[in-house]
Motif scaffolding. Structure first.
Motif, PDB file in Angstrom:
ATOM      1  N   LYS A  33      -8.727  -3.690   1.759  1.00 27.19           N
ATOM      2  CA  LYS A  33      -9.532  -4.101   0.605  1.00 27.19           C
ATOM      3  C   LYS A  33     -10.717  -3.150   0.422  1.00 27.19           C
ATOM      4  O   LYS A  33     -11.043  -2.754  -0.687  1.00 27.19           O
ATOM      5  N   GLU A  34     -11.351  -2.782   1.513  1.00 29.61           N
ATOM      6  CA  GLU A  34     -12.443  -1.804   1.477  1.00 29.61           C
ATOM      7  C   GLU A  34     -11.830  -0.435   1.740  1.00 29.61           C
ATOM      8  O   GLU A  34     -11.457  -0.127   2.857  1.00 29.61           O
ATOM      9  N   ARG A  35     -11.689   0.354   0.695  1.00 30.63           N
ATOM     10  CA  ARG A  35     -11.071   1.671   0.826  1.00 30.63           C
ATOM     11  C   ARG A  35     -11.720   2.610  -0.184  1.00 30.63           C
ATOM     12  O   ARG A  35     -12.420   2.192  -1.089  1.00 30.63           O
ATOM     13  N   SER A  36     -11.437   3.868  -0.019  1.00 33.27           N
ATOM     14  CA  SER A  36     -11.925   4.882  -0.951  1.00 33.27           C
ATOM     15  C   SER A  36     -11.397   4.584  -2.354  1.00 33.27           C
ATOM     16  O   SER A  36     -10.245   4.161  -2.508  1.00 33.27           O
ATOM     17  N   PRO A  37     -12.213   4.816  -3.377  1.00 29.79           N
ATOM     18  CA  PRO A  37     -11.718   4.603  -4.747  1.00 29.79           C
ATOM     19  C   PRO A  37     -10.571   5.548  -5.114  1.00 29.79           C
ATOM     20  O   PRO A  37      -9.882   5.330  -6.095  1.00 29.79           O
ATOM     21  N   ARG A  38     -10.348   6.567  -4.310  1.00 27.72           N
ATOM     22  CA  ARG A  38      -9.227   7.485  -4.550  1.00 27.72           C
ATOM     23  C   ARG A  38      -7.908   6.933  -4.022  1.00 27.72           C
ATOM     24  O   ARG A  38      -6.859   7.503  -4.280  1.00 27.72           O
ATOM     25  N   LYS A  39      -7.966   5.846  -3.273  1.00 22.73           N
ATOM     26  CA  LYS A  39      -6.746   5.216  -2.758  1.00 22.73           C
ATOM     27  C   LYS A  39      -6.425   4.014  -3.642  1.00 22.73           C
ATOM     28  O   LYS A  39      -7.255   3.138  -3.833  1.00 22.73           O
ATOM     29  N   HIS A  40      -5.205   4.007  -4.159  1.00 28.37           N
ATOM     30  CA  HIS A  40      -4.776   2.954  -5.082  1.00 28.37           C
ATOM     31  C   HIS A  40      -3.742   2.070  -4.395  1.00 28.37           C
ATOM     32  O   HIS A  40      -2.858   2.570  -3.696  1.00 28.37           O
ATOM     33  N   MET A  41      -3.866   0.764  -4.628  1.00 21.22           N
ATOM     34  CA  MET A  41      -2.892  -0.176  -4.076  1.00 21.22           C
ATOM     35  C   MET A  41      -2.289  -0.982  -5.213  1.00 21.22           C
ATOM     36  O   MET A  41      -3.008  -1.595  -6.001  1.00 21.22           O
ATOM     37  N   TYR A  42      -0.955  -0.937  -5.277  1.00 19.69           N
ATOM     38  CA  TYR A  42      -0.216  -1.666  -6.296  1.00 19.69           C
ATOM     39  C   TYR A  42       0.758  -2.616  -5.609  1.00 19.69           C
ATOM     40  O   TYR A  42       1.435  -2.233  -4.656  1.00 19.69           O
ATOM     41  N   VAL A  43       0.818  -3.827  -6.121  1.00 16.75           N
ATOM     42  CA  VAL A  43       1.811  -4.785  -5.639  1.00 16.75           C
ATOM     43  C   VAL A  43       3.053  -4.621  -6.508  1.00 16.75           C
ATOM     44  O   VAL A  43       2.960  -4.564  -7.738  1.00 16.75           O
ATOM     45  N   VAL A  44       4.196  -4.517  -5.848  1.00 23.73           N
ATOM     46  CA  VAL A  44       5.482  -4.424  -6.525  1.00 23.73           C
ATOM     47  C   VAL A  44       6.311  -5.595  -6.020  1.00 23.73           C
ATOM     48  O   VAL A  44       6.667  -5.653  -4.846  1.00 23.73           O
ATOM     49  N   THR A  45       6.580  -6.548  -6.904  1.00 21.99           N
ATOM     50  CA  THR A  45       7.177  -7.809  -6.476  1.00 21.99           C
ATOM     51  C   THR A  45       8.117  -8.348  -7.539  1.00 21.99           C
ATOM     52  O   THR A  45       8.103  -7.886  -8.681  1.00 21.99           O
ATOM     53  N   ASN A  46       8.905  -9.322  -7.181  1.00 30.54           N
ATOM     54  CA  ASN A  46       9.696 -10.077  -8.159  1.00 30.54           C
ATOM     55  C   ASN A  46       8.972 -11.357  -8.552  1.00 30.54           C
ATOM     56  O   ASN A  46       9.519 -12.161  -9.283  1.00 30.54           O
ATOM     57  N   HIS A  47       7.773 -11.536  -8.047  1.00 28.62           N
ATOM     58  CA  HIS A  47       7.005 -12.763  -8.277  1.00 28.62           C
ATOM     59  C   HIS A  47       5.683 -12.410  -8.944  1.00 28.62           C
ATOM     60  O   HIS A  47       4.633 -12.512  -8.338  1.00 28.62           O
ATOM     61  N   GLY A  48       5.741 -11.982 -10.194  1.00 28.55           N
ATOM     62  CA  GLY A  48       4.547 -11.524 -10.896  1.00 28.55           C
ATOM     63  C   GLY A  48       3.864 -12.589 -11.712  1.00 28.55           C
ATOM     64  O   GLY A  48       3.327 -12.300 -12.784  1.00 28.55           O
ATOM     65  N   SER A  49       3.838 -13.820 -11.213  1.00 28.97           N
ATOM     66  CA  SER A  49       3.216 -14.918 -11.958  1.00 28.97           C
ATOM     67  C   SER A  49       1.708 -14.702 -12.077  1.00 28.97           C
ATOM     68  O   SER A  49       1.110 -13.895 -11.354  1.00 28.97           O
ATOM     69  N   LEU A  50       1.092 -15.450 -12.962  1.00 28.32           N
ATOM     70  CA  LEU A  50      -0.349 -15.352 -13.165  1.00 28.32           C
ATOM     71  C   LEU A  50      -1.107 -15.684 -11.882  1.00 28.32           C
ATOM     72  O   LEU A  50      -2.063 -14.987 -11.523  1.00 28.32           O
ATOM     73  N   SER A  51      -0.669 -16.702 -11.153  1.00 33.41           N
ATOM     74  CA  SER A  51      -1.378 -17.069  -9.915  1.00 33.41           C
ATOM     75  C   SER A  51      -1.267 -15.955  -8.867  1.00 33.41           C
ATOM     76  O   SER A  51      -2.229 -15.669  -8.156  1.00 33.41           O
TER      77      SER A  51
END
Length: 127
Positions: free
Chosen positions: A72-90
Motif C-alpha cells: 500500500k505504501e509504495r513509490s508513485p512510480r509503482k502501479h498496482m492493478y487488480v485483475v479479477t472476475n469479481h469486479g463488483s462495486l464493493s
C-alpha cells in the motif's frame, strides 16, 4: 528500459494468458515474475524490480488483498492493478482502500487494462 510487470495469479493458464497479452500487445514490456500465493508474491515482489503488479484477489493460499496491503505504501512510480472476475462495486471500493490504482474485470476489461499499461509505458519512456 522495458516496462517490468509482476503477475500474482494462482491459475497457470490465466497467468500465461496475461503474460502473452502483455508481451505481444505492448512494446518494450516484460514480465519479470509471477507468484501463485500471497506469501510467495510478497517475498518475490520485494526481491525484484517491477513497475506494474497485476494482482488477482482470490488465490489458493492467502489473498490478493494481503499482497495489496503489503505494498500500500509504495513509490508513485509503482502501479498496482487488480485483475479479477469479481469486479463488483464493493470489490472496487475495498481495493480503493488498499491503494489500488485500478480494478479490471478480466472477462470484460482486458482491452482497458492493456490500454492502461500502454499509458504507463509511454509515461515511463517520456522520462
Amino acid at each position: 528500459m522495458p516496462l517490468r510487470i509482476f503477475i500474482v495469479e494462482d491459475k497457470p493458464a490465466i497467468q500465461r494468458l496475461l503474460a502473452e497479452a502483455l508481451e505481444e500487445g505492448i512494446e518494450n514490456c516484460t514480465v519479470v515474475g509471477w507468484a501463485a500465493s500471497e506469501s510467495e508474491a510478497v517475498q518475490a515482489m520485494r526481491a525484484v524490480e517491477w513497475d506494474i503488479a497485476l494482482v488477482d484477489l482470490f488465490l489458493e493460499q492467502g489473498s490478493g488483498a494481503g499482497v495489496l496491503a503489503a505494498f500500500k505504501e509504495r513509490s508513485p512510480r509503482k502501479h498496482m492493478y487488480v485483475v479479477t472476475n469479481h469486479g463488483s462495486l464493493s470489490i472496487r471500493q475495498e481495493c480503493a482502500t488498499l491503494g489500488v490504482d485500478a480494478v479490471f474485470d478480466r472477462s470484460k476489461e482486458l482491452d482497458a487494462l492493456l490500454d492502461r499499461v500502454r499509458d504507463v509505458s509511454r509515461a515511463l519512456a517520456g522520462r
